[in-house]
Design a protein around this motif. Structure first.
Motif, PDB file in Angstrom:
ATOM      1  N   LEU A  98       0.826  -1.209   0.000  1.00 24.23           N
ATOM      2  CA  LEU A  98       0.000   0.000   0.000  1.00 24.23           C
ATOM      3  C   LEU A  98       0.859   1.257   0.000  1.00 24.23           C
ATOM      4  N   VAL A  99       1.862   1.308   0.860  1.00 28.60           N
ATOM      5  CA  VAL A  99       2.729   2.486   0.956  1.00 28.60           C
ATOM      6  C   VAL A  99       3.583   2.630  -0.297  1.00 28.60           C
ATOM      7  N   GLU A 100       4.209   1.539  -0.734  1.00 29.25           N
ATOM      8  CA  GLU A 100       5.062   1.616  -1.927  1.00 29.25           C
ATOM      9  C   GLU A 100       4.251   1.919  -3.185  1.00 29.25           C
ATOM     10  N   GLY A 101       3.074   1.321  -3.304  1.00 28.58           N
ATOM     11  CA  GLY A 101       2.215   1.607  -4.452  1.00 28.58           C
ATOM     12  C   GLY A 101       1.758   3.053  -4.474  1.00 28.58           C
ATOM     13  N   THR A 102       1.458   3.592  -3.307  1.00 27.05           N
ATOM     14  CA  THR A 102       1.049   4.995  -3.194  1.00 27.05           C
ATOM     15  C   THR A 102       2.189   5.921  -3.601  1.00 27.05           C
ATOM     16  N   LEU A 103       3.376   5.669  -3.073  1.00 27.12           N
ATOM     17  CA  LEU A 103       4.533   6.509  -3.413  1.00 27.12           C
ATOM     18  C   LEU A 103       4.878   6.405  -4.896  1.00 27.12           C
ATOM     19  N   PHE A 104       4.783   5.207  -5.455  1.00 23.01           N
ATOM     20  CA  PHE A 104       5.054   5.029  -6.879  1.00 23.01           C
ATOM     21  C   PHE A 104       4.077   5.841  -7.720  1.00 23.01           C
ATOM     22  N   LYS A 105       2.790   5.752  -7.382  1.00 25.14           N
ATOM     23  CA  LYS A 105       1.759   6.468  -8.152  1.00 25.14           C
ATOM     24  C   LYS A 105       1.927   7.976  -8.021  1.00 25.14           C
ATOM     25  N   ILE A 106       2.254   8.455  -6.839  1.00 21.28           N
ATOM     26  CA  ILE A 106       2.489   9.891  -6.639  1.00 21.28           C
ATOM     27  C   ILE A 106       3.674  10.345  -7.487  1.00 21.28           C
ATOM     28  N   TYR A 111       5.750  13.111 -12.282  1.00 18.83           N
ATOM     29  CA  TYR A 111       6.559  13.137 -13.499  1.00 18.83           C
ATOM     30  C   TYR A 111       5.692  13.389 -14.737  1.00 18.83           C
ATOM     31  N   LEU A 112       4.589  12.624 -14.856  1.00 12.88           N
ATOM     32  CA  LEU A 112       3.747  12.734 -16.050  1.00 12.88           C
ATOM     33  C   LEU A 112       3.098  14.100 -16.202  1.00 12.88           C
ATOM     34  N   TYR A 113       2.663  14.672 -15.091  1.00 11.72           N
ATOM     35  CA  TYR A 113       1.934  15.929 -15.151  1.00 11.72           C
ATOM     36  C   TYR A 113       2.773  17.120 -14.686  1.00 11.72           C
ATOM     37  N   GLY A 114       4.051  16.873 -14.437  1.00  5.30           N
ATOM     38  CA  GLY A 114       4.950  17.932 -14.006  1.00  5.30           C
ATOM     39  C   GLY A 114       6.140  18.045 -14.937  1.00  5.30           C
TER      40      GLY A 114
END
Length: 118
Positions: A98-106, A111-114
């Motif tokens: 949950l934590v790693e998936g959240t950090l990966f998605k953030i 990156y994609l939108y910045g």
């Protein structure tokens, strides 16, 4: 209108941003699992990830125990200094995901939108 924007979820819980005044509150992430909710900054999420890794290291001596995946003897520190969680290895695996998936998605969204936008 939805009051949240989900970031990541698994069988244990979910992570999301709250919506406020037609926008997202991006400075903190709501992490919900096992009837508990934590409202963490990204820095606190990274700290929680380190605590999870530390818990694996401290409990590696239990590899041969047949109860290691079910017992609740593992204490997992949280970024909230007054709160430790008793978790099984199965729950520790799920919290880690949950934590790693959240950090990966953030990080991916940042990156994609910045910086990754042309």
């Amino acid at each position: 209108m939805q009051e949240i924007k989900q970031i990541y979820h698994n069988n244990l819980g979910t992570a999301f941003y709250w919506r406020k005044d037609n926008g997202l509150v991006l400075d903190k992430v709501q992490l919900v699992f096992r009837e508990m909710g934590f409202y963490f900054t990204q820095q606190e999420l990274h700290l929680f990830k380190r605590y999870i890794e530390d818990s694996y290291i401290q409990n590696k001596s239990c590899d041969d125990c047949e109860l290691k995946n079910k017992c609740h003897k593992f204490l997992l520190k949280t970024p909230c200094s007054q709160i430790d969680l008793a978790v099984s290895m199965e729950e520790l695996d799920a919290v880690k995901d949950l934590v790693e998936g959240t950090l990966f998605k953030i990080n991916l969204d940042n990156y994609l939108y910045g910086e990754g936008m042309n």
